[in-house]
Design an enzyme around this catalytic site. Structure first.
Site, PDB file in Angstrom:
ATOM      1  N   CYS A 172       0.838  -1.203   0.000  1.00 30.05           N
ATOM      2  CA  CYS A 172       0.000   0.000   0.000  1.00 30.05           C
ATOM      3  C   CYS A 172       0.871   1.250   0.000  1.00 30.05           C
ATOM      4  CB  CYS A 172      -0.914  -0.017   1.229  1.00 30.05           C
ATOM      5  SG  CYS A 172      -1.963   1.445   1.356  1.00 30.05           S
ATOM      6  N   CYS A 175      -0.397   4.156   2.056  1.00 33.74           N
ATOM      7  CA  CYS A 175      -0.193   3.959   3.496  1.00 33.74           C
ATOM      8  C   CYS A 175       1.274   4.163   3.878  1.00 33.74           C
ATOM      9  CB  CYS A 175      -0.594   2.553   3.911  1.00 33.74           C
ATOM     10  SG  CYS A 175      -2.170   2.004   3.253  1.00 33.74           S
ATOM     11  N   ASP A 176       2.179   3.612   3.106  1.00 34.94           N
ATOM     12  CA  ASP A 176       3.566   3.497   3.557  1.00 34.94           C
ATOM     13  C   ASP A 176       4.573   4.277   2.728  1.00 34.94           C
ATOM     14  OD1 ASP A 176       2.715   1.846   5.600  1.00 34.94           O
ATOM     15  OD2 ASP A 176       2.864   0.041   4.377  1.00 34.94           O
TER      16      ASP A 176
HETATM   17  C1  LIG Z   1       0.419  -3.881   4.296  1.00 38.33           C
HETATM   18  C2  LIG Z   1      -0.749  -2.952   4.470  1.00 38.33           C
HETATM   19  C3  LIG Z   1      -0.569  -1.739   5.110  1.00 38.33           C
HETATM   20  C4  LIG Z   1      -1.648  -0.886   5.273  1.00 38.33           C
HETATM   21  N1  LIG Z   1      -1.447   0.295   5.913  1.00 38.33           N
HETATM   22  C5  LIG Z   1      -2.471   1.149   6.084  1.00 38.33           C
HETATM   23  C6  LIG Z   1      -2.295   2.401   6.728  1.00 38.33           C
HETATM   24  O1  LIG Z   1      -1.175   2.739   7.155  1.00 38.33           O
HETATM   25  N2  LIG Z   1      -3.368   3.207   6.860  1.00 38.33           N
HETATM   26  C7  LIG Z   1      -4.603   2.881   6.379  1.00 38.33           C
HETATM   27  O2  LIG Z   1      -5.540   3.657   6.539  1.00 38.33           O
HETATM   28  N3  LIG Z   1      -4.812   1.718   5.741  1.00 38.33           N
HETATM   29  C8  LIG Z   1      -3.775   0.846   5.581  1.00 38.33           C
HETATM   30  N4  LIG Z   1      -3.971  -0.333   4.902  1.00 38.33           N
HETATM   31  C9  LIG Z   1      -5.295  -0.603   4.343  1.00 38.33           C
HETATM   32  C10 LIG Z   1      -6.259  -1.060   5.442  1.00 38.33           C
HETATM   33  O3  LIG Z   1      -5.664  -2.109   6.157  1.00 38.33           O
HETATM   34  C11 LIG Z   1      -7.580  -1.513   4.830  1.00 38.33           C
HETATM   35  O4  LIG Z   1      -8.117  -0.489   4.021  1.00 38.33           O
HETATM   36  C12 LIG Z   1      -8.586  -1.862   5.928  1.00 38.33           C
HETATM   37  O5  LIG Z   1      -8.058  -2.839   6.791  1.00 38.33           O
HETATM   38  C13 LIG Z   1      -9.901  -2.382   5.331  1.00 38.33           C
HETATM   39  O6  LIG Z   1     -10.735  -2.700   6.393  1.00 38.33           O
HETATM   40  P1  LIG Z   1     -11.951  -3.747   6.247  1.00 38.33           P
HETATM   41  O7  LIG Z   1     -12.529  -3.880   7.593  1.00 38.33           O
HETATM   42  O8  LIG Z   1     -12.823  -3.332   5.129  1.00 38.33           O
HETATM   43  O9  LIG Z   1     -11.286  -5.107   5.778  1.00 38.33           O
HETATM   44  P2  LIG Z   1     -10.091  -5.979   6.353  1.00 38.33           P
HETATM   45  O10 LIG Z   1      -9.156  -5.191   7.172  1.00 38.33           O
HETATM   46  O11 LIG Z   1      -9.571  -6.700   5.153  1.00 38.33           O
HETATM   47  O12 LIG Z   1     -10.817  -7.020   7.321  1.00 38.33           O
HETATM   48  C14 LIG Z   1     -11.606  -8.051   6.806  1.00 38.33           C
HETATM   49  C15 LIG Z   1     -12.098  -8.946   7.931  1.00 38.33           C
HETATM   50  O13 LIG Z   1     -13.020  -9.894   7.385  1.00 38.33           O
HETATM   51  C16 LIG Z   1     -12.699 -11.182   7.874  1.00 38.33           C
HETATM   52  N5  LIG Z   1     -13.218 -12.192   6.955  1.00 38.33           N
HETATM   53  C17 LIG Z   1     -12.894 -12.448   5.669  1.00 38.33           C
HETATM   54  N6  LIG Z   1     -13.609 -13.471   5.188  1.00 38.33           N
HETATM   55  C18 LIG Z   1     -14.424 -13.879   6.200  1.00 38.33           C
HETATM   56  C19 LIG Z   1     -15.405 -14.910   6.355  1.00 38.33           C
HETATM   57  N7  LIG Z   1     -15.712 -15.739   5.361  1.00 38.33           N
HETATM   58  N8  LIG Z   1     -16.028 -15.031   7.541  1.00 38.33           N
HETATM   59  C20 LIG Z   1     -15.744 -14.189   8.572  1.00 38.33           C
HETATM   60  N9  LIG Z   1     -14.836 -13.204   8.489  1.00 38.33           N
HETATM   61  C21 LIG Z   1     -14.180 -13.058   7.324  1.00 38.33           C
HETATM   62  C22 LIG Z   1     -11.191 -11.170   8.025  1.00 38.33           C
HETATM   63  O14 LIG Z   1     -10.758 -12.215   8.900  1.00 38.33           O
HETATM   64  C23 LIG Z   1     -11.001  -9.767   8.618  1.00 38.33           C
HETATM   65  O15 LIG Z   1     -11.248  -9.790   9.998  1.00 38.33           O
HETATM   66  C24 LIG Z   1      -2.926  -1.231   4.758  1.00 38.33           C
HETATM   67  C25 LIG Z   1      -3.113  -2.456   4.118  1.00 38.33           C
HETATM   68  C26 LIG Z   1      -2.047  -3.326   3.979  1.00 38.33           C
HETATM   69  C27 LIG Z   1      -2.265  -4.654   3.303  1.00 38.33           C
END
Ligand SMILES: Cc1cc2nc3c(=O)[nH]c(=O)nc-3n(C[C@H](O)[C@H](O)[C@H](O)COP(=O)(O)OP(=O)(O)OC[C@H]3O[C@@H](n4cnc5c(N)ncnc54)[C@H](O)[C@@H]3O)c2cc1C
Length: 361
Positions: A172, A175-176
């Site tokens: 990302c 992000c980084d």
């Molecule tokens: C390396 C990296 C660094 C990042 N750094 C930043 C940053 O510095 N700042 C920032 O704002 N964003 C950052 N991001 C982006 C940020 O992490 C995401 O935008 C954010 O986490 C999305 O949130 P979400 O809740 O939509 O999904 P996710 O964080 O992807 O969470 C999804 C959840 O759904 C669950 N899940 C999936 N399938 C199932 C299922 N079948 N049954 C039950 N549960 C399930 C998973 O276990 C998880 O708990 C980064 C991403 C990455 C990969």
């Protein structure tokens, strides 16, 4: 399990996330069918996913008196469990570690009655209400469902890449990228995402070296032209990353020529893997609308085409992909679900009044 990947003690909070940081994708479900697995667990609302979107939904739903159940899947805490420093989440001027931020989200959701179950949903039946979901061999029944299963970055699959994630390996640039001011970085990939990441990184990095497996980009012509004419971007054509080198942080890449298999080492301070994301939506296939890449498509606001099923976070967002936007959508989905439940009479007038009187406004 308490380690820096899946949970741990942070800032006075001890949170056991359980589960592993493994693959978050559920197996595809062809024809969903109801299978009795014992007494169903009933709830007014079940939230699927325990990342920023799901846990924010749980905070709002909990404060609205809905006693949410959160089914957190294989990666409780979500994608931020895979990173170290988060500097762009508001409220933390000094920055905060990704796992610590998520531990705080979780503690806040639990404070308002959120019940956390770190199991993945592997089957659903949204044909009648209450909706039915199966996870960890148990059936859950809910009047409303929020889908917040996120998307997973696709990684190269190298041991060295996994070891150095958050220590110079990222997926990302938004992000980084900031951490690589005046440094040399590499971007792996040849599509639109890689080109966008590379162009974005020129704001910070001294040099951006793109590692492209083939002899041409796959991305759009306009982005290609912009990248090729940028003096800070260079391209290693027909090259693949064989290993990320460095003990405690990224120091170099060992590249392998796609045709000759010859290897060479290039010094870099950071690597951005930009070969795509995969939305975690297999289990919803056939039930909810998806685009061609498998991202969910909300109908209006956060509502899906099935009344009572709401969508939040990266599972429908391939544009912003940030913790704050996911959290914002989680808030919207919980408010939409709460209003919908009220319209359905699932929340009684007394309960609505009780919740309203507990609010500070
Ligand atoms: C390396 C990296 C660094 C990042 N750094 C930043 C940053 O510095 N700042 C920032 O704002 N964003 C950052 N991001 C982006 C940020 O992490 C995401 O935008 C954010 O986490 C999305 O949130 P979400 O809740 O939509 O999904 P996710 O964080 O992807 O969470 C999804 C959840 O759904 C669950 N899940 C999936 N399938 C199932 C299922 N079948 N049954 C039950 N549960 C399930 C998973 O276990 C998880 O708990 C980064 C991403 C990455 C990969």
């Amino acid at each position: 399990m308490t380690d820096t990947t899946t949970g741990g003690a942070f800032g006075g909070l001890t949170i056991d996330f359980g589960g592993t940081a493994a693959d978050t994708e559920a197996a595809p479900v062809e024809a969903p069918e109801a299978v009795a697995t014992g007494d169903p667990v009933t709830a007014r609302i079940v939230i699927v996913g325990a990342g920023p979107a799901g846990l924010t939904s749980a905070i709002y739903a909990g404060r609205a008196g809905l006693d949410p159940i959160v089914l957190g899947g294989h990666e409780p805490g979500g994608q931020l469990m895979l990173t170290s420093e988060v500097e762009n989440y508001p409220g933390f001027p000094e920055g905060i570690l990704g796992p610590e931020l998520m531990a705080r989200f979780r503690a806040q959701a639990e404070r308002f009655g959120g019940r956390m179950i770190d199991e993945a949903v592997d089957r659903i039946d949204l044909s009648t209400r209450p909706f039915r979901l199966w996870a960890g061999g148990l059936e859950y029944r809910a009047d409303a469902v929020i889908v917040a299963t996120g998307a997973s970055a696709i990684w190269l699959g190298l041991e060295s890449e996994e070891r150095l994630r958050g220590r110079g390996v990222s997926a990302c640039a938004t992000c980084d990228g900031f951490f690589f001011r005046d440094r040399d970085v590499a971007v792996v990939g040849g599509g639109d995402t890689a080109l966008e990441e590379a162009l974005y990184l020129t704001r910070f990095a001294r040099n951006v070296r793109m590692i492209v497996r083939r002899d041409a980009f796959r991305g759009s012509r306009i982005l290609q032209e912009r990248a090729l004419s940028d003096p800070r971007i260079s391209v290693e054509w027909e090259a693949q990353v064989a290993e990320v080198l460095g003990e405690t942080k990224v120091e170099a890449l060992r590249l392998r020529d796609s045709r000759t298999a010859e290897e060479r080492t290039v010094a870099v301070d950071g690597v951005f893997v930009a070969i795509g994301h995969r939305p975690n939506t297999d289990v919803f296939r056939g039930w909810l609308d998806m685009d061609e890449k498998g991202y969910l498509v909300p109908d209006t606001t956060t509502a899906s085409r099935i009344p009572g099923v709401f969508i939040a976070g990266d599972v429908d967002d391939h544009r912003y992909r940030q913790a704050i936007t996911a959290a914002g959508e989680g808030c919207r989905a919980a408010i939409d679900a709460e209003r919908w439940l009220e319209e359905q009479g699932v929340l009684t007038a007394d309960e609505v009044a009780e919740v309203a009187s507990s609010m500070p406004w």
